[in-house]
Structure formats: C-alpha cells, structure tokens
Design a protein around this motif. Structure first.
Motif, PDB file in Angstrom:
ATOM      1  N   LEU A  15       0.831  -1.198   0.000  1.00  0.00           N
ATOM      2  CA  LEU A  15       0.000   0.000   0.000  1.00  0.00           C
ATOM      3  C   LEU A  15       0.871   1.257   0.000  1.00  0.00           C
ATOM      4  CD1 LEU A  15      -3.133   0.661   2.188  1.00  0.00           C
ATOM      5  CD2 LEU A  15      -1.262   2.292   2.200  1.00  0.00           C
ATOM      6  N   VAL A  16       1.901   1.274   0.855  1.00  0.00           N
ATOM      7  CA  VAL A  16       2.782   2.436   0.962  1.00  0.00           C
ATOM      8  C   VAL A  16       3.538   2.670  -0.340  1.00  0.00           C
ATOM      9  CG1 VAL A  16       4.878   3.292   2.070  1.00  0.00           C
ATOM     10  CG2 VAL A  16       3.024   2.387   3.462  1.00  0.00           C
ATOM     11  N   ALA A  17       4.036   1.589  -0.938  1.00  0.00           N
ATOM     12  CA  ALA A  17       4.803   1.732  -2.183  1.00  0.00           C
ATOM     13  C   ALA A  17       3.952   2.332  -3.294  1.00  0.00           C
ATOM     14  CB  ALA A  17       5.354   0.369  -2.609  1.00  0.00           C
ATOM     15  N   ILE A  18       2.698   1.874  -3.423  1.00  0.00           N
ATOM     16  CA  ILE A  18       1.803   2.427  -4.439  1.00  0.00           C
ATOM     17  C   ILE A  18       1.405   3.852  -4.088  1.00  0.00           C
ATOM     18  CG2 ILE A  18      -0.414   2.145  -5.595  1.00  0.00           C
ATOM     19  CD1 ILE A  18       1.700   0.097  -6.406  1.00  0.00           C
ATOM     20  N   LEU A  19       1.238   4.131  -2.798  1.00  0.00           N
ATOM     21  CA  LEU A  19       0.911   5.487  -2.350  1.00  0.00           C
ATOM     22  C   LEU A  19       2.010   6.467  -2.745  1.00  0.00           C
ATOM     23  CD1 LEU A  19      -0.496   6.538   1.103  1.00  0.00           C
ATOM     24  CD2 LEU A  19       1.518   7.665   0.217  1.00  0.00           C
ATOM     25  N   VAL A  20       3.262   6.107  -2.439  1.00  0.00           N
ATOM     26  CA  VAL A  20       4.391   7.000  -2.718  1.00  0.00           C
ATOM     27  C   VAL A  20       4.597   7.174  -4.218  1.00  0.00           C
ATOM     28  CG1 VAL A  20       6.897   7.273  -2.522  1.00  0.00           C
ATOM     29  CG2 VAL A  20       5.557   6.521  -0.542  1.00  0.00           C
ATOM     30  N   GLY A  21       4.561   6.074  -4.958  1.00  0.00           N
ATOM     31  CA  GLY A  21       4.890   6.145  -6.378  1.00  0.00           C
ATOM     32  C   GLY A  21       3.771   6.613  -7.272  1.00  0.00           C
ATOM     33  N   ASN A  22       2.528   6.329  -6.876  1.00  0.00           N
ATOM     34  CA  ASN A  22       1.408   6.644  -7.754  1.00  0.00           C
ATOM     35  C   ASN A  22       0.363   7.559  -7.117  1.00  0.00           C
ATOM     36  OD1 ASN A  22       1.641   4.699 -10.292  1.00  0.00           O
ATOM     37  ND2 ASN A  22       2.377   3.584  -8.516  1.00  0.00           N
ATOM     38  N   GLY A  23       0.051   7.326  -5.848  1.00  0.00           N
ATOM     39  CA  GLY A  23      -0.965   8.150  -5.201  1.00  0.00           C
ATOM     40  C   GLY A  23      -0.527   9.573  -5.000  1.00  0.00           C
ATOM     41  N   ILE A  24       0.499   9.770  -4.173  1.00  0.00           N
ATOM     42  CA  ILE A  24       0.994  11.127  -3.916  1.00  0.00           C
ATOM     43  C   ILE A  24       1.659  11.706  -5.158  1.00  0.00           C
ATOM     44  CG2 ILE A  24       2.671  12.480  -2.595  1.00  0.00           C
ATOM     45  CD1 ILE A  24       2.182  10.641  -0.247  1.00  0.00           C
ATOM     46  N   GLY A  25       2.473  10.894  -5.817  1.00  0.00           N
ATOM     47  CA  GLY A  25       3.272  11.394  -6.926  1.00  0.00           C
ATOM     48  C   GLY A  25       2.477  12.004  -8.051  1.00  0.00           C
ATOM     49  N   ARG A  26       1.365  11.378  -8.391  1.00  0.00           N
ATOM     50  CA  ARG A  26       0.598  11.854  -9.532  1.00  0.00           C
ATOM     51  C   ARG A  26      -0.503  12.818  -9.128  1.00  0.00           C
ATOM     52  NH1 ARG A  26      -0.971   6.278 -12.187  1.00  0.00           N
ATOM     53  NH2 ARG A  26      -2.006   7.583 -13.732  1.00  0.00           N
ATOM     54  N   SER A 142      -5.265   0.497  -2.867  1.00  0.00           N
ATOM     55  CA  SER A 142      -5.885   1.604  -2.139  1.00  0.00           C
ATOM     56  C   SER A 142      -4.861   2.685  -1.812  1.00  0.00           C
ATOM     57  CB  SER A 142      -6.561   1.113  -0.854  1.00  0.00           C
ATOM     58  OG  SER A 142      -5.615   0.635   0.084  1.00  0.00           O
ATOM     59  N   GLY A 143      -3.560   2.361  -1.966  1.00  0.00           N
ATOM     60  CA  GLY A 143      -2.514   3.373  -1.810  1.00  0.00           C
ATOM     61  C   GLY A 143      -2.680   4.524  -2.789  1.00  0.00           C
ATOM     62  N   ILE A 144      -3.212   4.231  -3.987  1.00  0.00           N
ATOM     63  CA  ILE A 144      -3.464   5.295  -4.961  1.00  0.00           C
ATOM     64  C   ILE A 144      -4.467   6.287  -4.390  1.00  0.00           C
ATOM     65  CG2 ILE A 144      -4.347   5.819  -7.267  1.00  0.00           C
ATOM     66  CD1 ILE A 144      -3.456   3.040  -8.146  1.00  0.00           C
ATOM     67  N   GLY A 145      -5.546   5.740  -3.827  1.00  0.00           N
ATOM     68  CA  GLY A 145      -6.582   6.597  -3.275  1.00  0.00           C
ATOM     69  C   GLY A 145      -6.132   7.360  -2.050  1.00  0.00           C
ATOM     70  N   LEU A 146      -5.363   6.714  -1.191  1.00  0.00           N
ATOM     71  CA  LEU A 146      -4.854   7.406  -0.008  1.00  0.00           C
ATOM     72  C   LEU A 146      -3.962   8.581  -0.414  1.00  0.00           C
ATOM     73  CD1 LEU A 146      -4.030   4.457   2.422  1.00  0.00           C
ATOM     74  CD2 LEU A 146      -5.833   6.174   2.665  1.00  0.00           C
ATOM     75  N   GLY A 147      -3.181   8.378  -1.487  1.00  0.00           N
ATOM     76  CA  GLY A 147      -2.346   9.474  -1.979  1.00  0.00           C
ATOM     77  C   GLY A 147      -3.171  10.639  -2.459  1.00  0.00           C
ATOM     78  N   ALA A 148      -4.271  10.337  -3.174  1.00  0.00           N
ATOM     79  CA  ALA A 148      -5.168  11.403  -3.632  1.00  0.00           C
ATOM     80  C   ALA A 148      -5.821  12.108  -2.450  1.00  0.00           C
ATOM     81  CB  ALA A 148      -6.236  10.822  -4.564  1.00  0.00           C
ATOM     82  N   MET A 149      -6.219  11.317  -1.438  1.00  0.00           N
ATOM     83  CA  MET A 149      -6.863  11.900  -0.261  1.00  0.00           C
ATOM     84  C   MET A 149      -5.883  12.779   0.518  1.00  0.00           C
ATOM     85  SD  MET A 149      -9.062   9.965   2.699  1.00  0.00           S
ATOM     86  CE  MET A 149      -7.665   9.001   3.282  1.00  0.00           C
TER      87      MET A 149
END
Length: 390
Positions: A15-26, A142-149
């Motif tokens: 989750l964290v890896a996807i959050l950092v690379g895709n959620g927050i990043g984009r 869900s890391g993508i969504g957490l990054g957006a949130m």
C-alpha cells in the motif's frame, strides 16, 4: 499468527509503495496545478506539459523495469524507486530552477511510479492464498486513493504557507513512508510450487489469448477515461466553475476518499461475484461519474462525480490486475501485468499530451468529458468478450 503478521506487513508495505509512487506522486500535482498557475510558477501551457511529463515517464517505467531486473533484485528496484519518488517531490520546491529541472523531476516521478506499479502488486499477491487475492490487491491499490486523499487534504493547508511548503510537505510524507517500509522489502518471495509448467510460458489457449487482448484494450481505453479528472478536475472546478481553491481541494479529497475505499470494495466484489461482472459494474459506474458534469454542475452531481471516478479509478486497476492473474496464471502474471501497465501508460501518455495541448485552447473542459466517457463505454464492450474458459 505468522500468516496474519505476513499479511499485515506485506499488505501495508505494498500500500505504501503504491501510495508513494502513484498516489501522492501523480495526484498531488493535480491539486497543485491551479495554484502553480495563479502564483505564476508556470504558464497554463507549461503546467499542462509538466502534468503530461509524469504520464510520459509512466510509459518508460515498464520497459525500464524489465531491463533493470536482469541486473538488480526486485527489492533493490522497489527501494530505489521509492527514494527517487520522494526526492522528485522535494526537488520541485526549488522555485528558481529552470523549467527543464521540473520537467526532469516529473518524468522521474512517472518512471519510478510505473516501476512500483509493475513490481509491487504481483510480488505481494503471490504471498497470499488464492481465495483472497482480489482483496489483497484491493488493499495494495488503495494506496493510490490514499495518496489522492492526502494531496486533497494537506495540499491546501501547506499552500497557505507557500507553494514551496507544499512540495516539501509532500516529499517529507513520501520519504517518511519509504523509511517505515524499508526493511519489509528484504523478504524473499518463495517460488509457487503450484505454478504452471515451463511449457505454459510458450503458449496460451485461444480463449486466453482473446481474453487477455480484450482486457488489455479495455485497460487502455480506461486510461483515456480518467484523464480529465486526473489532469484537470481541480482546475476545472476552480477556473471554469469559479470555485475557491479550498472547494476544489474538498472535491479532490472526496475523489481521494473514494479512491482509498474503491480498491477494497471492488476486491471484495471480485472475490464474491466474479471478476468479469465486477469489472463491468466498475467501468459502467466510472463512465457515469465522468459524464455527470455534462448533465449538471450542482454540488450533488460534482460530489457524485468525484466519488464515483475516485472509487473506480484504482478500483478498476485492482480488478484488471487480478483478472489478468486469473486468465494467465501466477507464473505469467508479472509479465502480462507489465504489458497491461505499458498499454495503460502509452494510452494515457498520448491522451495526456493531446489533452494538454488542446485544453488551453478550449472554452470548456466538457469536450474532454465526452471523449473520456466514450472511451469507458468501449472498455465495457471489450470486457464483454472476455472469458476464463480454457
């Protein structure tokens, strides 16, 4: 007990890896885009180009991932990508840097995000039982969504200090998340003894070839389907509809909340009702969400649009990844998921460049919503032709 600990540890790390690379990043850049223009960091055209640069970097990620795996372990590539993602956000705080500096950093963010997207989900899913693979994929994506949130919630607060503070804050969150999961990537993925024989690598059945081709096409159309929301949603709300930046941030946070819960919801639906049915529902709901601003721009319609597109943006990623696994099997999952990511990246990269070029010339973003809703209808058509019959 050890299996529960493994699930918690690896799912959280994924989750964290996807959050950092895709959620927050984009998504943080999307939230920042209107204020970057208003504060004269960039012109409208340059800001659009930087948004597209991230997506173009995403095209380069899958082939880079395949090439680098011949020289480095998956764990090393994941750690390196996490660090590059974090530092690419921190580096954007240099207001005096030339435009090429930002272009390079946004491209790096796209590349590292794509590498994480290709390598992390198959690695995590492979560690868990067959009957919970869709749910585990849901947790990871869900890391993508957490990054957006996170971007929708914290970016307006950070911008109240300065734009530099926003970049630094986002980078600090990403770096902290990287540190928290650093040691998790030392785990070894043991070979699956139930994996298919080597001969399986050389040929797929007729049904599998047709199905995986249709899924790939559906996923490519899906990339076009979410572009107006992923590139211009906040800008549309703030500059076209005349809302405040705080209101734009609110609707982006709604998008993020939907995106955080969407993969988990679709994962449960996929495990319970079947992946094909879940995908058809997901693409249909997403198409409705994209089309809603064409019908009405009141608070309820915009809220529903943010929530639906938010839920089914990473939610469809969850289902496509797991459906790919179901069609081709564990041994070929990473290979074909890389192909899916590449198709998605090319489609969204080309679409983003075209939209970034023409968007400043349009009087309204409505034309983009029409194109994207139509692309999602084509995704629905493609999925109807898929089958897991051998």
């Amino acid at each position: 007990m050890s299996q529960v600990k493994l699930l918690n540890r690896t799912s959280f790390a994924g989750l964290v890896a996807i959050l950092v690379g895709n959620g927050i990043g984009r998504f943080a850049y999307i939230a920042l885009m209107p204020v970057l223009i208003q504060n004269r960091w960039f012109s409208s055209e340059d800001a659009s180009i930087l948004g597209a640069a991230t997506l173009i970097g995403y095209i380069l990620g899958p082939p880079a991932s395949s090439f680098l795996q011949t020289y480095y372990s998956i764990a090393t590539l994941i750690r390196a990508s996490l660090l590059l993602s974090s530092f690419s956000y921190l580096g954007c705080a240099l207001n005096s840097a030339p435009f090429e500096w930002f272009l390079t950093l946004r491209t790096i963010a796209g590349i590292s995000g794509a590498v994480l997207m290709v390598l992390v989900p198959p690695m995590i899913v492979r560690l868990h039982p067959q009957d919970m693979k869709a749910r585990i994929s849901g947790v990871v994506f869900s890391g993508i969504g957490l990054g957006a949130m996170i971007s929708g919630t914290f970016t307006p607060l950070l911008i109240s200090q300065s734009v530099e503070s926003a970049w630094l804050g986002i980078g600090a969150i990403a770096f902290l998340a990287t540190v928290l999961t650093w040691n998790t990537w030392s785990l070894e993925v043991k070979p699956n003894h139930g994996a298919q024989s080597p001969s399986r690598l050389s040929a797929l059945s007729k049904y599998e070839r047709v199905s995986i081709s249709c899924v790939l096409l559906a996923y490519a159309f899906n990339a076009i389907g979410y572009l107006p929301h992923s590139l211009f949603w906040v800008d549309y709300l703030v500059r076209e509809l005349g809302m405040s930046f705080a209101s734009g941030g609110f609707y982006w946070a709604v998008f993020g909340i939907g995106a955080a819960v969407g993969p988990i919801v679709t994962g449960i639906l996929g495990d319970k009702f079947g992946l094909k049915k879940a995908l058809l529902v997901a693409f249909s709901c997403k198409a409705i969400g994209v089309a809603l601003p064409l019908l009405n721009t009141n608070m309820i319609a915009l809220f529903a649009s943010s929530l639906l597109v938010g839920m089914f943006t990473p939610g469809t990623v969850t289902l496509v990844s797991t459906y790919t696994l179901e069609i081709v099997g564990t041994q070929l999952h990473t290979k074909f998921w890389g192909a899916m990511t590449m198709a998605f990246a090319i489609s969204q990269g080309v679409g983003a460049v075209v939209m970034a070029h023409y968007a400043p010339q349009l009087n309204s973003y409505n034309a983009l919503f029409i194109i994207s809703a139509s692309a999602l209808i084509l995704s629905i058509v493609c999925i109807t032709f898929t089958s897991t019959k051998k």
